[in-house]
Each structure stands twice: as structure tokens, then as C-alpha cells.
Scaffold this motif. Sequence first.
Motif, PDB file in Angstrom:
ATOM      1  N   GLU A 119      -0.929  -1.787  12.221  1.00 14.17           N
ATOM      2  CA  GLU A 119      -1.887  -1.900  13.323  1.00 14.17           C
ATOM      3  C   GLU A 119      -3.324  -1.999  12.801  1.00 14.17           C
ATOM      4  OE1 GLU A 119      -3.262   0.616  17.337  1.00 14.17           O
ATOM      5  OE2 GLU A 119      -1.742   1.405  15.965  1.00 14.17           O
ATOM      6  N   THR A 120      -3.665  -1.156  11.818  1.00 10.23           N
ATOM      7  CA  THR A 120      -5.010  -1.194  11.234  1.00 10.23           C
ATOM      8  C   THR A 120      -5.272  -2.528  10.559  1.00 10.23           C
ATOM      9  OG1 THR A 120      -5.003   1.198  10.889  1.00 10.23           O
ATOM     10  CG2 THR A 120      -6.550  -0.090   9.575  1.00 10.23           C
ATOM     11  N   LEU A 121      -4.288  -3.010   9.812  1.00 11.08           N
ATOM     12  CA  LEU A 121      -4.460  -4.277   9.103  1.00 11.08           C
ATOM     13  C   LEU A 121      -4.654  -5.437  10.078  1.00 11.08           C
ATOM     14  CD1 LEU A 121      -1.768  -3.754   6.333  1.00 11.08           C
ATOM     15  CD2 LEU A 121      -4.228  -3.946   5.959  1.00 11.08           C
ATOM     16  N   ARG A 122      -3.928  -5.415  11.186  1.00  7.22           N
ATOM     17  CA  ARG A 122      -4.089  -6.488  12.165  1.00  7.22           C
ATOM     18  C   ARG A 122      -5.491  -6.469  12.761  1.00  7.22           C
ATOM     19  NH1 ARG A 122       0.532  -9.171  13.139  1.00  7.22           N
ATOM     20  NH2 ARG A 122       2.424  -8.175  12.343  1.00  7.22           N
ATOM     21  N   GLY A 123      -6.031  -5.272  12.965  1.00 14.00           N
ATOM     22  CA  GLY A 123      -7.400  -5.180  13.445  1.00 14.00           C
ATOM     23  C   GLY A 123      -8.397  -5.720  12.435  1.00 14.00           C
ATOM     24  N   LEU A 124      -8.196  -5.399  11.164  1.00 12.04           N
ATOM     25  CA  LEU A 124      -9.095  -5.881  10.113  1.00 12.04           C
ATOM     26  C   LEU A 124      -8.981  -7.392   9.937  1.00 12.04           C
ATOM     27  CD1 LEU A 124      -8.628  -3.063   7.449  1.00 12.04           C
ATOM     28  CD2 LEU A 124     -10.580  -3.411   8.974  1.00 12.04           C
ATOM     29  N   LEU A 125      -7.780  -7.921  10.161  1.00 12.21           N
ATOM     30  CA  LEU A 125      -7.579  -9.361  10.030  1.00 12.21           C
ATOM     31  C   LEU A 125      -8.416 -10.127  11.050  1.00 12.21           C
ATOM     32  CD1 LEU A 125      -5.717 -11.066   8.163  1.00 12.21           C
ATOM     33  CD2 LEU A 125      -4.142 -11.235  10.074  1.00 12.21           C
ATOM     34  N   ARG A 126      -8.650  -9.515  12.186  1.00 11.50           N
ATOM     35  CA  ARG A 126      -9.444 -10.164  13.237  1.00 11.50           C
ATOM     36  C   ARG A 126     -10.942  -9.862  13.117  1.00 11.50           C
ATOM     37  NH1 ARG A 126      -4.789  -8.295  16.116  1.00 11.50           N
ATOM     38  NH2 ARG A 126      -5.885  -6.375  16.688  1.00 11.50           N
ATOM     39  N   HIS A 132      -3.264   4.546   2.650  1.00  8.04           N
ATOM     40  CA  HIS A 132      -2.299   3.684   3.329  1.00  8.04           C
ATOM     41  C   HIS A 132      -2.925   3.075   4.572  1.00  8.04           C
ATOM     42  CE1 HIS A 132       1.033   2.190   5.571  1.00  8.04           C
ATOM     43  NE2 HIS A 132       0.957   3.154   6.483  1.00  8.04           N
ATOM     44  N   TYR A 133      -2.767   1.773   4.703  1.00  9.16           N
ATOM     45  CA  TYR A 133      -3.250   1.063   5.893  1.00  9.16           C
ATOM     46  C   TYR A 133      -2.047   0.632   6.713  1.00  9.16           C
ATOM     47  CZ  TYR A 133      -7.805   0.893   3.627  1.00  9.16           C
ATOM     48  OH  TYR A 133      -8.995   1.241   3.032  1.00  9.16           O
ATOM     49  N   SER A 134      -1.994   1.090   7.943  1.00  9.16           N
ATOM     50  CA  SER A 134      -0.875   0.759   8.821  1.00  9.16           C
ATOM     51  C   SER A 134      -0.949  -0.701   9.243  1.00  9.16           C
ATOM     52  CB  SER A 134      -0.896   1.640  10.075  1.00  9.16           C
ATOM     53  OG  SER A 134      -2.021   1.326  10.881  1.00  9.16           O
ATOM     54  N   THR A 139       0.829  -1.208   0.000  1.00 10.15           N
ATOM     55  CA  THR A 139       0.000   0.000   0.000  1.00 10.15           C
ATOM     56  C   THR A 139       0.860   1.253   0.000  1.00 10.15           C
ATOM     57  OG1 THR A 139      -0.241   0.228   2.410  1.00 10.15           O
ATOM     58  CG2 THR A 139      -1.779  -1.239   1.293  1.00 10.15           C
ATOM     59  N   LEU A 140       2.098   1.147   0.509  1.00  2.62           N
ATOM     60  CA  LEU A 140       2.999   2.294   0.541  1.00  2.62           C
ATOM     61  C   LEU A 140       3.742   2.467  -0.778  1.00  2.62           C
ATOM     62  CD1 LEU A 140       4.643   2.043   4.075  1.00  2.62           C
ATOM     63  CD2 LEU A 140       3.347   3.982   3.200  1.00  2.62           C
ATOM     64  N   ARG A 141       4.223   1.376  -1.357  1.00  2.00           N
ATOM     65  CA  ARG A 141       5.129   1.451  -2.496  1.00  2.00           C
ATOM     66  C   ARG A 141       4.401   1.567  -3.822  1.00  2.00           C
ATOM     67  NH1 ARG A 141      10.513  -0.587  -1.197  1.00  2.00           N
ATOM     68  NH2 ARG A 141      10.854  -0.918  -3.404  1.00  2.00           N
ATOM     69  N   THR A 142       3.155   1.067  -3.913  1.00  2.00           N
ATOM     70  CA  THR A 142       2.464   1.005  -5.186  1.00  2.00           C
ATOM     71  C   THR A 142       1.637   2.259  -5.414  1.00  2.00           C
ATOM     72  OG1 THR A 142       2.332  -1.393  -4.979  1.00  2.00           O
ATOM     73  CG2 THR A 142       0.902  -0.364  -6.606  1.00  2.00           C
TER      74      THR A 142
END
Length: 372
Positions: free
Chosen positions: A221-228, A217-219, A205-208
Motif C-alpha cells: 500500500e505504501t509503495l503504491r502511494g509512493l509510485l503515484r 519494510h515498505y508495504s 524489502t522483506l527477504r533481503t
Amino acid sequence: MTANPSSTPPTTVKCLVWDLDNTLWQGTLLEDGEVVLADSIRDAVVGLDARGILQSVSSRNEHDMAWSRLEALGIAEYFVLPEIGWGRKSDAVRRIAEQLNFAPKTMAFIDDQPAERAEVAHHLPEVRCYPAEVADSLLDLPEFSPAADTVDSRRRRQMYQAGFRRDAERAEFNGPDDEFLRSLDLVLRIGRASEEELSRVEELTLRTSQMNATGVHYSDETLRGLLRDPHHEVLVAALTDRFGPHGAVGVVLIERHPAVWHLRLLATSCRVVSFGAGSAILGWLGDQAARASVHLVADFRPTDRNRMMEVAYRFSGFDDVSCGCRDTLCAPEAEGVQRLHLLPAEWKGLTTMRLDAADLAGVSAAGPGAAR
């Protein structure tokens, strides 16, 4: 070297272009014959490579002599697309950036000569230029310290080198593109992200930028929350072929609702556009939505660099048709976000690659279900 007066973290360097004489090594090759590589410089080269930062060369030297010396020093393998000759160094840096498909602001150049740095800075003002004196401290600079440390980043140089071999074979192939793609034995794997893969998801999300639908951009921490979160799917796409792995090449973020799947983010690596990976992901996703009897709504924010992503959406059937399914979605996460709609249908797949993908259609929008 130009300082960054802002408190905003500097853009990470994707490729550092080295001068050779009195920069990478000590001495002038054509005058001294024998030149010396300091241990601190070797450590910098190896360390940057381990962080996923590509390295190249722009040097006024006899090519064969200079390359032989790099091989004798045991570091030739670390440099991609070397430019060793007698032309302007700004032209060399530009060619390297264009072949890598990197924006100038992600390139850096290091040289002991102020005139050479000034020439590059004049013609390529976004390229960051450094004096040779800082070469042994590059690993301490924030722009050479990517936030993510992943398996893909540690083997980025090898993946690019495999790509150059792939491109060379493609140039010599005397047949249709589809036939060449079939000869690669491409396999696209789409699966739910693991905890270990989340750093690569954040990195994508940062490089592309060219193939990022929203630029949001999803940090980690945010992604880990969404994963759960049982209402979300965080998916990673990885591509391999007979030359080796391309690594993780795409990330998909979906929010599930009873009647609609909200495609909040799709980002794919620019390196795999020609293989049809983005179209394959969208085709598979539409097929999964059709099987689940839901609509698809995709967030898209146009920028000056992601026109190809809009083309991919439109080619896959997304349009601006008004539909009540949008009413259940939260407000967009950023200004300028459009919401494209798709009434999904069965997808016949591609003849140029094999797909190995998760089954989303069997997962309930109300909870994780048996398939998670």
C-alpha cells in the motif's frame, strides 16, 4: 513442532528440507524397494515450489538409488542441493543453508523420526522442525504462505538451479574474475516500477537483510502511494545473463528535492553481490545525480548482517561530511539511521556488464515531467 505464541506473523520459510523414507514417500527404500508418493504430498511439493519456497533433501539412503527413485516419481527436479548419505542431518541442513546463504531461521526440516528432529533442533535451534504427519497440510501453514506471489517467486527454484550451473562454470574458469563476468553477457536493467512489479519490490524489502541499507519494510500500500507521488522514484533493477534471468535483484527508493536526492532505501539480492550489481546501481545513481546537479544523501542503519552494504556505500564515495543539503530532509523513519553524503561525479560505467537504465536526470524535482 514448536508453536509461535506471538501474534506477529512467523518468518516465511525459504527452504524446506525433506526426509525421504516414510516422510516424502511411503515406505523404506532400502527395505521395500518400491515406495509410494501420495498425491497429497506431490501437491505439497508442487505447491511450495509455485510459492517460491525452495526444497531440498536430507536422507540416510544410498544416493544413486534414492535419486533414481525421485526421478522415477517425477519430482527430482523440485529439489536443490540434495544431501543423501549417512551423516548427521543437522550437518546436512547446515550445509544446505550455507550454500543457499539462508539464515537458519528461514530453514525448515520435516522428518517422521522424533530423534532426527530432536538432533536437528539441538544443533540448529532456529530451524523449524515438523513431523511427517503435517506434510500434506504444509500449504495451509502461514510460514509456508508468502504474502507476495510474483513471477520471480514462481521461478525461484529455476533461477537457483541456473545459479548452480553458473557457479560450476565459474569454478572451472581459468582466468580473472572480470574476464569471467564479461563472458556471462550480463545486462542490468534499471527502470521505474510498474504496478505489477510492486509485490516483488515489497518482497525484496522483506527477504533481503545482508544487502538492505535500512531494514525498513515498505508495504504494498505504501509503495503504491509512493509510485503515484511525483516527488518519489520507485525503481527496480533486474539482471540477466546467458544462463537466463536472475529476476528482480534490487529496489531503489528516492525522494527528490531541488538540491538533493534522498536515497531512502537501497536493497539488493545477496545472490548478485559477486556480479557487482550493487556497485553498478550506486555508480549509475551518482552519475544521474551529477547530471541533475544535485547531491545524494543515503539512509543507512547498521545491523549485524548488512556490513556489506555499508562497504558498498563507502566504496562508492559516500561519507559523513556535514552538508546543509540534509536540512531539507524529514526525520529518519527508524532509530539508528545514519545519513551518508555524496557529492556526485560522472561515472564511467563497468566493463563487465551492459546497463539499460531510465533517465532520472531529465525529470524535474517539482513534478513528473516528460520523462515519466
